[in-house]
Design an enzyme around this catalytic site. Sequence first.
Site, PDB file in Angstrom:
ATOM      1  N   LEU A 254       0.458  -7.564  -0.864  1.00 18.14           N
ATOM      2  CA  LEU A 254      -0.398  -6.923  -1.852  1.00 18.14           C
ATOM      3  C   LEU A 254      -1.505  -6.140  -1.155  1.00 18.14           C
ATOM      4  O   LEU A 254      -2.667  -6.181  -1.558  1.00 18.14           O
ATOM      5  CB  LEU A 254      -1.003  -7.961  -2.805  1.00 18.14           C
ATOM      6  N   GLY A 257      -2.023   0.841   0.473  1.00 21.53           N
ATOM      7  CA  GLY A 257      -2.033   1.711   1.638  1.00 21.53           C
ATOM      8  C   GLY A 257      -1.214   2.964   1.406  1.00 21.53           C
ATOM      9  O   GLY A 257      -1.131   3.471   0.282  1.00 21.53           O
ATOM     10  N   CYS A 264      14.667  -0.164   6.758  1.00 22.63           N
ATOM     11  CA  CYS A 264      15.230  -1.158   5.836  1.00 22.63           C
ATOM     12  C   CYS A 264      14.826  -0.935   4.393  1.00 22.63           C
ATOM     13  O   CYS A 264      15.661  -0.595   3.561  1.00 22.63           O
ATOM     14  CB  CYS A 264      14.822  -2.563   6.285  1.00 22.63           C
TER      15      CYS A 264
END
Length: 440
Positions: A254, A257, A264
């Site tokens: 959490l 950014g 992946c």
Amino acid sequence: MKISVIGCGYLGAVHAASMAKLGHEVIGIDTDINKVTALQSGHAPFFEPGLPELLDEALSAGRLQFSTKMSDISDSDVHFVCVGTPQKSGEYAADIQYVDAAFSALIPHMRPGSVAVGKSTVPVGTASRIAALIEHGAPETHLVWNPEFLREGHAVQDTLTPDRLVYGISQDEKGHLAASILDHVYEAALAVGTPRLIVNYATAELVKSAANSFLATKISFINAMAEVCEVAGADVTSLADAIGMDDRIGRKFLNAGIGFGGGCLPKDIRAFMARAGELGADQALTFLREVDAINMRRRSKVVERTRELCGGSLIGKRITVLGATFKPNSDDVRDSPALSIAAQLQLQGANVTVTDPEGLANAMKRFPELKYERDLKISVTNANAVLLLTEWDEYTQLDPGTIGNLVDDRVILDGRNAINPEDWRANGWTYQGIGIPLSQ
């Protein structure tokens, strides 16, 4: 046990060295002679903390070797297939040609009683299809699907001390016998209580896709909240702290950014959506389209915020980007948000310099038009704005006073909310994080 590892890229090289560390006799197979030569000499073709030491130890002990010849695996008990499944060009679906090729090459060399183990992340249904091929070509052998859960930068630790083991097997005596053989491979992890789940093939394949989709959803959720916080006058970090105290939610992943990247999460959630569509369950995963969209939108948002910090125009502004890799402790720049942002800034007229401790060589191959500088101090000299986009320790621990003496304008955008705003503001910097109002 005698183990072969087919495919010696990121997953395979780490797995081979780790299995040798656990005491097994391991041979790694790859078609790339340069990669094999480097690994046989103890040189990893990518950056991963702890891997060079692991390679040196295993090679010196004589428990690890590498080869390009499939015939060298004929006396192995267990064969791990660790090849890549990249996103198909122009599609969301995973490209499993390398998985098919690996198993096709492996089957003629499997001896009775040996076990093939798939570790690659594949669309659900792949394992059952490959199991049928093995049953036809090597009927006295068996297939187990054993998904990997590695985190780049922690891959050695995650392989030697996994948080869980998942075996996808056929639900018959042959399948349970194969599981018992795999138990011998992972004896050290099982001895310390590592949870082990035995499931069918489809469940094993879905575990990795579902896990990555959930993590991606958490990241995009908090980034969506960051957008709301910025216009509402709230602080997304405090918000995340508060909701993360709910043990049903948890605080991990959490962190607002610039979004997720790498080899992946982006391609896995897209492949998951594509496969669900093929199975007629596309509506079940439509939310992942928004997860993906939020993630990609973070990049353009950072560009816009940088323009605001530079007075409304990027033209001619000298911008230093701290970080090229998609995460610290890696040299992986695949789908890196940091590099994507740097390229967008340059396209809009900024003079961009990118620095990174490990990722510059790979970054140059992907975006050769950008300017790169390994020396941190040189990279920030005369900058009009500094963007911290990958949270390497050497960036999060920077002294704002020292760096301030090198730049032209003390302006920093903290794309990972990784540094202390008060410290930087106290040294005369205009500090901007993610998920807080521009004026805060």
